[in-house]
Design a protein around this motif. Sequence first.
Motif, mmCIF file in Angstrom:
data_model
loop_
_atom_site.group_PDB
_atom_site.id
_atom_site.type_symbol
_atom_site.label_atom_id
_atom_site.label_comp_id
_atom_site.label_asym_id
_atom_site.label_seq_id
_atom_site.Cartn_x
_atom_site.Cartn_y
_atom_site.Cartn_z
ATOM 1 N N GLU A 145 -25.294 -54.133 -12.641
ATOM 2 C CA GLU A 145 -23.995 -53.909 -12.014
ATOM 3 C C GLU A 145 -23.598 -52.447 -12.187
ATOM 4 O O GLU A 145 -23.612 -51.920 -13.294
ATOM 5 N N TRP A 146 -23.256 -51.810 -11.066
ATOM 6 C CA TRP A 146 -22.801 -50.424 -11.086
ATOM 7 C C TRP A 146 -21.328 -50.384 -10.667
ATOM 8 O O TRP A 146 -20.984 -50.775 -9.556
ATOM 9 N N THR A 147 -20.464 -49.912 -11.551
ATOM 10 C CA THR A 147 -19.054 -49.754 -11.212
ATOM 11 C C THR A 147 -18.874 -48.426 -10.504
ATOM 12 O O THR A 147 -19.043 -47.353 -11.107
ATOM 13 N N LEU A 148 -18.542 -48.486 -9.213
ATOM 14 C CA LEU A 148 -18.381 -47.273 -8.415
ATOM 15 C C LEU A 148 -16.964 -46.724 -8.476
ATOM 16 O O LEU A 148 -16.754 -45.510 -8.386
ATOM 17 N N ALA A 149 -16.001 -47.624 -8.600
ATOM 18 C CA ALA A 149 -14.587 -47.268 -8.667
ATOM 19 C C ALA A 149 -13.854 -48.503 -9.189
ATOM 20 O O ALA A 149 -14.432 -49.597 -9.229
ATOM 21 N N PRO A 150 -12.613 -48.369 -9.616
ATOM 22 C CA PRO A 150 -11.877 -49.556 -10.063
ATOM 23 C C PRO A 150 -11.875 -50.648 -8.993
ATOM 24 O O PRO A 150 -11.466 -50.419 -7.850
ATOM 25 N N LEU A 152 -14.482 -51.914 -7.526
ATOM 26 C CA LEU A 152 -15.606 -51.791 -6.586
ATOM 27 C C LEU A 152 -16.914 -51.748 -7.377
ATOM 28 O O LEU A 152 -17.129 -50.826 -8.175
ATOM 29 N N THR A 153 -17.794 -52.735 -7.141
ATOM 30 C CA THR A 153 -19.025 -52.875 -7.920
ATOM 31 C C THR A 153 -20.216 -53.073 -6.998
ATOM 32 O O THR A 153 -20.173 -53.901 -6.082
ATOM 33 N N LEU A 154 -21.270 -52.336 -7.253
ATOM 34 C CA LEU A 154 -22.527 -52.469 -6.513
ATOM 35 C C LEU A 154 -23.533 -53.201 -7.392
ATOM 36 O O LEU A 154 -23.734 -52.826 -8.550
ATOM 37 N N VAL A 155 -24.177 -54.256 -6.825
ATOM 38 C CA VAL A 155 -25.116 -55.071 -7.598
ATOM 39 C C VAL A 155 -26.445 -55.159 -6.860
ATOM 40 O O VAL A 155 -26.602 -55.966 -5.935
ATOM 41 N N PRO A 156 -27.439 -54.347 -7.236
ATOM 42 C CA PRO A 156 -28.793 -54.517 -6.693
ATOM 43 C C PRO A 156 -29.570 -55.524 -7.544
ATOM 44 O O PRO A 156 -29.430 -55.564 -8.771
ATOM 45 N N GLU A 157 -30.404 -56.334 -6.894
ATOM 46 C CA GLU A 157 -31.175 -57.365 -7.583
ATOM 47 C C GLU A 157 -32.569 -57.487 -6.982
ATOM 48 O O GLU A 157 -32.760 -57.283 -5.778
ATOM 49 N N LEU A 158 -33.522 -57.839 -7.823
ATOM 50 C CA LEU A 158 -34.896 -58.121 -7.400
ATOM 51 C C LEU A 158 -35.301 -59.475 -7.944
ATOM 52 O O LEU A 158 -34.982 -59.811 -9.093
#
Length: 232
Positions: A145-150, A152-158
Amino acid sequence: MQRIAVMTMLAILTTASLAAAAEDPIGVNFMLDELEYIIDDGADPIAWSAAMAVGNSERQLWLVSEGGHNRGSLEEHEVHAYLAQALGNSATLIMGWRGDLKPEPDRDWGMLGIENTWPFDIESSLATYFGSGGDTALRFKLGREWTLAPGLTLVPELETNAFGQTDLETGVGSGFADIEIATRLFYALSDSATAYVGAVWAQPLGNTRDIARAEGEGGSETVMLIGLAFEF
């Protein structure tokens, strides 16, 4: 009957183990991690991943349902029932049962695996499965999980799956069967609800790809999706 017996056994083990740790409060959580509409011309696919967890910080009993509905029918459905036992601060042992209910014919698996949190908050899950007649399978997941802003979260998965044998009835071949890479961007609507958009790329591999090609399929696929997630 076999599935009921397994889930009953897990519930008894969890209750007994939790009773020995009464100082650690027992809680119940419901999670709808994914409820998503896949953007696909000419179809109406919906996918979900939902779970319930009962336990404390050391051990929990999990019930998980994952599946997909398309063209008016249930195309995929997996159910998991397992006990999760913490092994320190960064690892969790999981053991229980997985049922592949769709596509038919259904398959039952015993499950043993480990979940880890690595440096830089990378999370992984490695599960091995043991079916009737000596069948085996493996599933590996990796994500962050990458927190980009309050909010707002980006979640890449494999995710990748492998099988120890060919099963023509369910369309899988021995060896590594597939790989899926997904990216979802979540926006918090409240403390318990998020909306998201994403993309998923999937590719069958090896013998599974050959089986799919014999049926006129077997190519890679990329889809866009929109969804909601809730936690109670």
